[in-house]
Design a protein around this motif. Structure first.
Motif, PDB file in Angstrom:
ATOM      1  N   GLN A   1     -26.598  -2.723  -3.361  1.00  0.00           N
ATOM      2  CA  GLN A   1     -26.969  -1.872  -3.322  1.00  0.00           C
ATOM      3  C   GLN A   1     -27.305  -0.202  -4.723  1.00  0.00           C
ATOM      4  OE1 GLN A   1     -26.191   0.294   0.527  1.00  0.00           O
ATOM      5  NE2 GLN A   1     -25.972  -1.778   2.005  1.00  0.00           N
ATOM      6  N   ARG A   2     -25.999  -1.091  -5.159  1.00  0.00           N
ATOM      7  CA  ARG A   2     -25.725   0.728  -7.016  1.00  0.00           C
ATOM      8  C   ARG A   2     -26.871  -0.226  -7.503  1.00  0.00           C
ATOM      9  NH1 ARG A   2     -19.651  -1.264  -8.866  1.00  0.00           N
ATOM     10  NH2 ARG A   2     -18.678  -0.866  -6.136  1.00  0.00           N
TER      11      ARG A   2
ATOM     12  N   GLU B   1     -25.390  -0.080 -13.399  1.00  0.00           N
ATOM     13  CA  GLU B   1     -24.569  -0.414 -13.136  1.00  0.00           C
ATOM     14  C   GLU B   1     -24.238  -1.931 -12.454  1.00  0.00           C
ATOM     15  OE1 GLU B   1     -21.371   1.717  -9.727  1.00  0.00           O
ATOM     16  OE2 GLU B   1     -22.995   2.410  -9.934  1.00  0.00           O
ATOM     17  N   ARG B   2     -24.580  -2.955 -11.587  1.00  0.00           N
ATOM     18  CA  ARG B   2     -25.020  -3.627 -11.028  1.00  0.00           C
ATOM     19  C   ARG B   2     -24.543  -4.653 -12.535  1.00  0.00           C
ATOM     20  NH1 ARG B   2     -29.442  -3.257  -8.261  1.00  0.00           N
ATOM     21  NH2 ARG B   2     -30.760  -4.512  -9.174  1.00  0.00           N
ATOM     22  N   MET B   3     -25.327  -4.532 -13.623  1.00  0.00           N
ATOM     23  CA  MET B   3     -25.784  -5.460 -14.334  1.00  0.00           C
ATOM     24  C   MET B   3     -23.943  -5.199 -14.780  1.00  0.00           C
ATOM     25  SD  MET B   3     -29.418  -5.297 -16.362  1.00  0.00           S
ATOM     26  CE  MET B   3     -28.855  -5.950 -17.552  1.00  0.00           C
ATOM     27  N   LYS B   4     -23.842  -4.100 -15.371  1.00  0.00           N
ATOM     28  CA  LYS B   4     -22.076  -3.888 -16.075  1.00  0.00           C
ATOM     29  C   LYS B   4     -20.948  -4.569 -15.623  1.00  0.00           C
ATOM     30  CE  LYS B   4     -19.557   0.289 -17.195  1.00  0.00           C
ATOM     31  NZ  LYS B   4     -18.926   1.623 -17.713  1.00  0.00           N
ATOM     32  N   LEU B   5     -21.478  -4.647 -14.381  1.00  0.00           N
ATOM     33  CA  LEU B   5     -20.528  -4.910 -13.494  1.00  0.00           C
ATOM     34  C   LEU B   5     -19.803  -6.382 -13.685  1.00  0.00           C
ATOM     35  CD1 LEU B   5     -17.834  -4.874 -10.974  1.00  0.00           C
ATOM     36  CD2 LEU B   5     -20.317  -5.184  -8.969  1.00  0.00           C
ATOM     37  N   VAL B   6     -21.239  -7.297 -13.194  1.00  0.00           N
ATOM     38  CA  VAL B   6     -20.957  -8.621 -13.602  1.00  0.00           C
ATOM     39  C   VAL B   6     -20.851  -9.029 -15.048  1.00  0.00           C
ATOM     40  CG1 VAL B   6     -22.849 -10.134 -13.511  1.00  0.00           C
ATOM     41  CG2 VAL B   6     -22.880  -8.594 -11.432  1.00  0.00           C
ATOM     42  N   GLY B   7     -21.610  -8.147 -16.180  1.00  0.00           N
ATOM     43  CA  GLY B   7     -21.416  -8.768 -17.095  1.00  0.00           C
ATOM     44  C   GLY B   7     -19.989  -8.535 -17.740  1.00  0.00           C
ATOM     45  N   VAL B   8     -18.903  -7.338 -17.689  1.00  0.00           N
ATOM     46  CA  VAL B   8     -17.892  -6.961 -17.893  1.00  0.00           C
ATOM     47  C   VAL B   8     -17.006  -8.328 -16.777  1.00  0.00           C
ATOM     48  CG1 VAL B   8     -15.554  -5.832 -17.411  1.00  0.00           C
ATOM     49  CG2 VAL B   8     -18.002  -4.857 -18.118  1.00  0.00           C
ATOM     50  N   SER B   9     -17.161  -8.048 -15.512  1.00  0.00           N
ATOM     51  CA  SER B   9     -16.288  -9.293 -14.730  1.00  0.00           C
ATOM     52  C   SER B   9     -16.411 -10.714 -15.249  1.00  0.00           C
ATOM     53  CB  SER B   9     -16.182  -9.054 -13.762  1.00  0.00           C
ATOM     54  OG  SER B   9     -16.523  -7.746 -13.189  1.00  0.00           O
TER      55      SER B   9
ATOM     56  N   ARG C   1     -20.458 -16.217  -8.422  1.00  0.00           N
ATOM     57  CA  ARG C   1     -19.372 -15.891  -7.456  1.00  0.00           C
ATOM     58  C   ARG C   1     -19.234 -14.805  -7.505  1.00  0.00           C
ATOM     59  NH1 ARG C   1     -16.439 -21.045  -8.049  1.00  0.00           N
ATOM     60  NH2 ARG C   1     -15.780 -20.534  -9.971  1.00  0.00           N
ATOM     61  N   ILE C   2     -19.408 -13.946  -8.495  1.00  0.00           N
ATOM     62  CA  ILE C   2     -19.072 -12.423  -9.115  1.00  0.00           C
ATOM     63  C   ILE C   2     -20.114 -11.669  -8.736  1.00  0.00           C
ATOM     64  CG2 ILE C   2     -18.827 -10.771 -10.387  1.00  0.00           C
ATOM     65  CD1 ILE C   2     -17.556 -12.802 -12.961  1.00  0.00           C
ATOM     66  N   ARG C   3     -21.256 -12.451  -8.281  1.00  0.00           N
ATOM     67  CA  ARG C   3     -22.151 -11.924  -8.228  1.00  0.00           C
ATOM     68  C   ARG C   3     -22.854 -11.534  -6.625  1.00  0.00           C
ATOM     69  NH1 ARG C   3     -27.859 -15.167  -8.815  1.00  0.00           N
ATOM     70  NH2 ARG C   3     -26.699 -16.047  -7.748  1.00  0.00           N
ATOM     71  N   ASP C   4     -22.365 -13.029  -6.473  1.00  0.00           N
ATOM     72  CA  ASP C   4     -21.808 -13.324  -4.831  1.00  0.00           C
ATOM     73  C   ASP C   4     -20.745 -11.931  -3.809  1.00  0.00           C
ATOM     74  OD1 ASP C   4     -23.620 -14.529  -4.627  1.00  0.00           O
ATOM     75  OD2 ASP C   4     -22.524 -16.591  -4.757  1.00  0.00           O
ATOM     76  N   ALA C   5     -19.885 -11.668  -4.905  1.00  0.00           N
ATOM     77  CA  ALA C   5     -18.608 -11.080  -4.193  1.00  0.00           C
ATOM     78  C   ALA C   5     -19.134  -9.922  -4.428  1.00  0.00           C
ATOM     79  CB  ALA C   5     -17.574 -11.065  -4.905  1.00  0.00           C
ATOM     80  N   SER C   6     -19.915  -9.203  -5.283  1.00  0.00           N
ATOM     81  CA  SER C   6     -20.322  -7.800  -5.161  1.00  0.00           C
ATOM     82  C   SER C   6     -21.200  -7.096  -4.152  1.00  0.00           C
ATOM     83  CB  SER C   6     -21.044  -7.381  -6.337  1.00  0.00           C
ATOM     84  OG  SER C   6     -21.737  -6.191  -6.833  1.00  0.00           O
ATOM     85  N   ALA C   7     -22.287  -8.528  -4.339  1.00  0.00           N
ATOM     86  CA  ALA C   7     -23.190  -8.408  -2.792  1.00  0.00           C
ATOM     87  C   ALA C   7     -22.201  -8.116  -1.453  1.00  0.00           C
ATOM     88  CB  ALA C   7     -24.008  -9.289  -2.537  1.00  0.00           C
ATOM     89  N   ALA C   8     -21.898  -9.120  -1.607  1.00  0.00           N
ATOM     90  CA  ALA C   8     -20.879  -8.650   0.038  1.00  0.00           C
ATOM     91  C   ALA C   8     -19.959  -7.018   0.059  1.00  0.00           C
ATOM     92  CB  ALA C   8     -19.836  -9.948  -0.145  1.00  0.00           C
ATOM     93  N   ARG C   9     -19.883  -7.151  -1.071  1.00  0.00           N
ATOM     94  CA  ARG C   9     -19.736  -5.706  -1.214  1.00  0.00           C
ATOM     95  C   ARG C   9     -20.673  -4.211  -1.024  1.00  0.00           C
ATOM     96  NH1 ARG C   9     -15.819  -9.160  -3.159  1.00  0.00           N
ATOM     97  NH2 ARG C   9     -13.673  -8.699  -2.238  1.00  0.00           N
ATOM     98  N   LEU C  10     -21.560  -4.747  -0.913  1.00  0.00           N
ATOM     99  CA  LEU C  10     -22.539  -3.311   0.038  1.00  0.00           C
ATOM    100  C   LEU C  10     -23.315  -3.294  -2.581  1.00  0.00           C
ATOM    101  CD1 LEU C  10     -21.958  -1.468   2.651  1.00  0.00           C
ATOM    102  CD2 LEU C  10     -23.233  -3.352   2.246  1.00  0.00           C
TER     103      LEU C  10
END
Length: 235
Positions: free
Chosen positions: A170-171, A175-183, A158-167
């Protein structure tokens, strides 16, 4: 779809969980004892028969375990490289690749177990095989993992899908790994706190009334096959 128990009427669903645990141990022993092309071909056939008997599609199981493939592929690559001439050792790379493939086969068999065995039955089987407090601790731990891991996988999805829905796709990769990992870590800690509170609210017990287990005629050929795999591993 997360690999977890689904009710069904397949052959694997009708087996005693102790039989399935014994087969997993025997299969893993044979896979680690016969890491040769011929041995892995034979075990591949066995693994696909197990998947067919449990109603699990091989593609579905591979998709669920996709997160381990980068590590399994990195092993042969690193093993084949050297710091000097000849720079690439093909024999070492092939040997490591066969070792990685046997891990994939073991994961496929474990996927069949997860899909066809309720968590309470797994705990009951472990506590009957391992007596005393050690068995209760091991059975409880396995039950927690089987219940908690699919929830964490769903949270990460769900975190990955929500991040993809907010573009977010494209990061950059880091940065994507950090976002998904921390969240994901924050969600896991929150889940753990709520899980502990739920256990206290339900008066968690170390010795609950476990479901009855019994062997049937369907277990006989699987037990014989497990004994054959263990004998093959030893010899």
């Amino acid at each position: 779809m997360t690999l977890s128990y689904r009710p069904g009427d397949s052959l694997a669903h009708r087996l005693d969980p102790r039989t399935k645990l014994g087969f997993q141990v025997a299969f893993a022993a044979a896979a680690f004892a016969h890491t040769t092309p011929q041995g892995l071909v034979a075990l591949t056939v066995v693994a696909f028969v197990v998947l067919r008997a449990s109603g699990v599609a091989a593609r579905e199981a591979l998709v669920e375990y996709r997160f381990v493939f980068p590590f399994l592929l990195a092993g042969p690559l690193i093993s084949s490289l050297t710091l000097g001439a000849p720079w690439v050792r093909w024999e070492a790379g092939v040997e490591s690749l066969l070792a990685s493939y046997r891990v994939v086969l073991v994961l496929l068999v474990s996927a069949a177990y997860l899909r066809t065995t309720p968590v309470r039955d797994s705990r009951a089987a472990i506590q009957r095989v391992v007596p005393g407090k050690a068995g209760r601790l091991l059975g409880t731990g396995v039950g927690f993992v089987f219940r908690f891991l699919p929830v964490l996988q769903a949270d990460l999805r769900r975190i990955r899908d929500a991040s993809a829905a907010r573009l977010g796709d494209q990061r950059g990769l880091v940065e994507r790994m950090k976002l998904v990992g921390v969240s994901g870590l924050a969600r896991a800690l929150s889940r753990a706190d709520r899980f502990a509170l739920a256990l206290r609210a339900r008066c968690f017990a170390w010795n609950p009334t476990l479901p009855p287990l019994s062997f049937s005629r369907a277990d006989v050929p699987v037990v014989v096959g497990s004994a054959g795999l263990l004998l093959w591993a030893v010899l």
